[in-house]
Design a protein around this motif. Sequence first.
Motif, short mmCIF file in Angstrom:
data_model
loop_
_atom_site.label_atom_id
_atom_site.label_comp_id
_atom_site.label_asym_id
_atom_site.label_seq_id
_atom_site.Cartn_x
_atom_site.Cartn_y
_atom_site.Cartn_z
N GLU A 1 0.84 -1.20 0.00
CA GLU A 1 0.00 0.00 0.00
C GLU A 1 0.87 1.25 0.00
O GLU A 1 0.61 2.21 -0.74
CB GLU A 1 -0.94 0.00 1.21
CG GLU A 1 -2.07 -1.02 1.14
CD GLU A 1 -1.63 -2.44 1.46
OE1 GLU A 1 -2.35 -3.39 1.09
OE2 GLU A 1 -0.55 -2.60 2.08
N GLN A 2 1.91 1.25 0.84
CA GLN A 2 2.82 2.40 0.87
C GLN A 2 3.51 2.57 -0.48
O GLN A 2 3.60 3.67 -1.01
CB GLN A 2 3.86 2.20 1.96
CG GLN A 2 3.33 2.27 3.37
CD GLN A 2 4.39 1.92 4.41
OE1 GLN A 2 5.57 1.80 4.10
NE2 GLN A 2 3.97 1.75 5.66
N MET A 3 3.99 1.48 -1.04
CA MET A 3 4.73 1.57 -2.29
C MET A 3 3.84 1.99 -3.44
O MET A 3 4.25 2.78 -4.30
CB MET A 3 5.39 0.22 -2.61
CG MET A 3 6.43 0.32 -3.72
SD MET A 3 7.82 1.38 -3.23
CE MET A 3 7.88 2.52 -4.62
N THR A 4 2.62 1.50 -3.47
CA THR A 4 1.69 1.89 -4.53
C THR A 4 1.43 3.39 -4.49
O THR A 4 1.40 4.05 -5.53
CB THR A 4 0.36 1.12 -4.39
OG1 THR A 4 0.62 -0.28 -4.50
CG2 THR A 4 -0.63 1.54 -5.47
N ARG A 5 1.26 3.92 -3.29
CA ARG A 5 1.02 5.37 -3.18
C ARG A 5 2.25 6.17 -3.62
O ARG A 5 2.13 7.21 -4.27
CB ARG A 5 0.63 5.72 -1.74
CG ARG A 5 0.15 7.17 -1.59
CD ARG A 5 -0.46 7.40 -0.22
NE ARG A 5 -0.87 8.79 -0.06
CZ ARG A 5 -2.06 9.26 -0.40
NH1 ARG A 5 -2.96 8.45 -0.94
NH2 ARG A 5 -2.36 10.53 -0.20
N ASP B 1 8.15 -9.50 -0.77
CA ASP B 1 7.63 -10.10 -1.99
C ASP B 1 6.49 -9.27 -2.58
O ASP B 1 6.45 -9.04 -3.79
CB ASP B 1 7.16 -11.53 -1.71
CG ASP B 1 6.87 -12.30 -2.99
OD1 ASP B 1 7.83 -12.64 -3.69
OD2 ASP B 1 5.67 -12.51 -3.29
N GLU B 2 5.59 -8.79 -1.72
CA GLU B 2 4.48 -8.00 -2.24
C GLU B 2 4.94 -6.60 -2.66
O GLU B 2 4.38 -6.00 -3.58
CB GLU B 2 3.35 -7.88 -1.20
CG GLU B 2 3.67 -7.08 0.04
CD GLU B 2 2.47 -6.93 0.98
OE1 GLU B 2 2.28 -5.84 1.52
OE2 GLU B 2 1.73 -7.92 1.15
N ILE B 3 5.98 -6.08 -2.01
CA ILE B 3 6.53 -4.78 -2.41
C ILE B 3 7.16 -4.90 -3.79
O ILE B 3 6.97 -4.05 -4.66
CB ILE B 3 7.55 -4.28 -1.38
CG1 ILE B 3 6.85 -3.97 -0.05
CG2 ILE B 3 8.28 -3.03 -1.89
CD1 ILE B 3 7.80 -3.70 1.11
N ALA B 4 7.92 -5.97 -4.01
CA ALA B 4 8.58 -6.18 -5.31
C ALA B 4 7.56 -6.36 -6.43
O ALA B 4 7.87 -6.09 -7.60
CB ALA B 4 9.50 -7.40 -5.23
N ALA B 5 6.35 -6.81 -6.08
CA ALA B 5 5.33 -7.07 -7.10
C ALA B 5 4.55 -5.82 -7.48
O ALA B 5 3.75 -5.87 -8.44
CB ALA B 5 4.36 -8.14 -6.59
N VAL B 6 4.75 -4.70 -6.80
CA VAL B 6 4.00 -3.48 -7.11
C VAL B 6 4.42 -2.96 -8.48
O VAL B 6 5.62 -2.74 -8.74
CB VAL B 6 4.23 -2.40 -6.04
CG1 VAL B 6 3.61 -1.07 -6.46
CG2 VAL B 6 3.66 -2.85 -4.70
N PRO B 7 3.48 -2.75 -9.40
CA PRO B 7 3.83 -2.23 -10.73
C PRO B 7 4.51 -0.87 -10.62
O PRO B 7 4.01 0.04 -9.96
CB PRO B 7 2.47 -2.11 -11.43
CG PRO B 7 1.58 -3.08 -10.71
CD PRO B 7 2.03 -3.04 -9.28
N GLY B 8 5.66 -0.73 -11.25
CA GLY B 8 6.39 0.54 -11.21
C GLY B 8 7.64 0.51 -10.37
O GLY B 8 8.46 1.44 -10.45
N VAL B 9 7.84 -0.52 -9.56
CA VAL B 9 9.08 -0.63 -8.79
C VAL B 9 10.21 -0.97 -9.76
O VAL B 9 10.17 -1.99 -10.43
CB VAL B 9 8.95 -1.71 -7.69
CG1 VAL B 9 10.30 -1.97 -7.04
CG2 VAL B 9 7.93 -1.27 -6.64
#
Length: 325
Positions: free
Chosen positions: A173-177, A248-256
């Motif tokens: 959620e943090q990374m997506t924002r 793992d979920e942070i790495a999966a965020v589109p745009g990382v």
Amino acid sequence: MAEIALVLSRVLATSAWQHLSPRSSGRRLMAVAIVAIALLAAVVTPAGIALAQEMPLHLNPAVEKLAHGQPIIGTQTDDMSLQNCHSLARLNFDYTYVDMEHGPLNLDGLAYCVAAMVDKAAVLKKGNAQPNVALFARFPPYGRDLESNDWIVKQALDMGLMGIIFNGVENKEQMTRLIRYMRYPQQKTSKYQQPPGMRGYAPGNATFAWGVPAAEYERRADVWPLNPDGDLLAIPMIETAEGLKNVDEIAAVPGVGAIFIGAGGDLHQYLGVPQDSPEVEQARQTILAACKAHNVACGITALTKADVDKRLKEGWKMIRTGRGE
């Protein structure tokens, strides 16, 4: 046009031309016209202008390498003086980042450094606007400080940065924002609508630093690899036990575009173990495995050549090293 006419008149005046059949002369005329136009282009088009049209796939040299599966090597600084930023622009590195997490938040100094790293000699040598070294920065807020990141990201990108390193990101959620802060709202025809952008539009200084028109900047100022044409890198740092649990979920965020491990100080403290504990190396390998699983570049600090070589062999694609290495 006068130059073309002169070339044609000289050719047509030759005795050999006068004895050609009508069909042959027509073919020859076409051929001479093509040659004349090519000669004119060579005369009136400076080499620099011609080369400038040969734009690289990416203006961000770090993205250019990552897009070709190559690792990127860089360094960090907290010195935004004219002399240092001139020096940074000509290092044999792919990127450098200004570290303002633990030092003063000096946005005037950062803007000054961005301008100081515009290297005309490099532009003339390359024949395009791609700098030798991409400039990133990291700032005081952590991933959990969502409201503190918005305006800093906006101002930093408007200065002309090519990437931002985000401290202490702990979940998707943090990374997506954070990704949304870096993106403009997309055109209706865009193939890359999600996550929707929230960046305000004022790219004047950035277009100057990047050396491209506003329309071209708008096309390129998106996060890679979500947008394959993008030239911005969003780089979360994993520095806490919570971030490690959710890597793992942070790495999966589109745009990382890359993940950097903060094991130099923070992570071992959050894990409650000494820096040289086996648990720290295990955490590094956990982060590396998540990066590989999602085809994201993984970053680590390596201050000696032996350590750089070791980490590259393990599959790390982003190395932060010292200025003299």
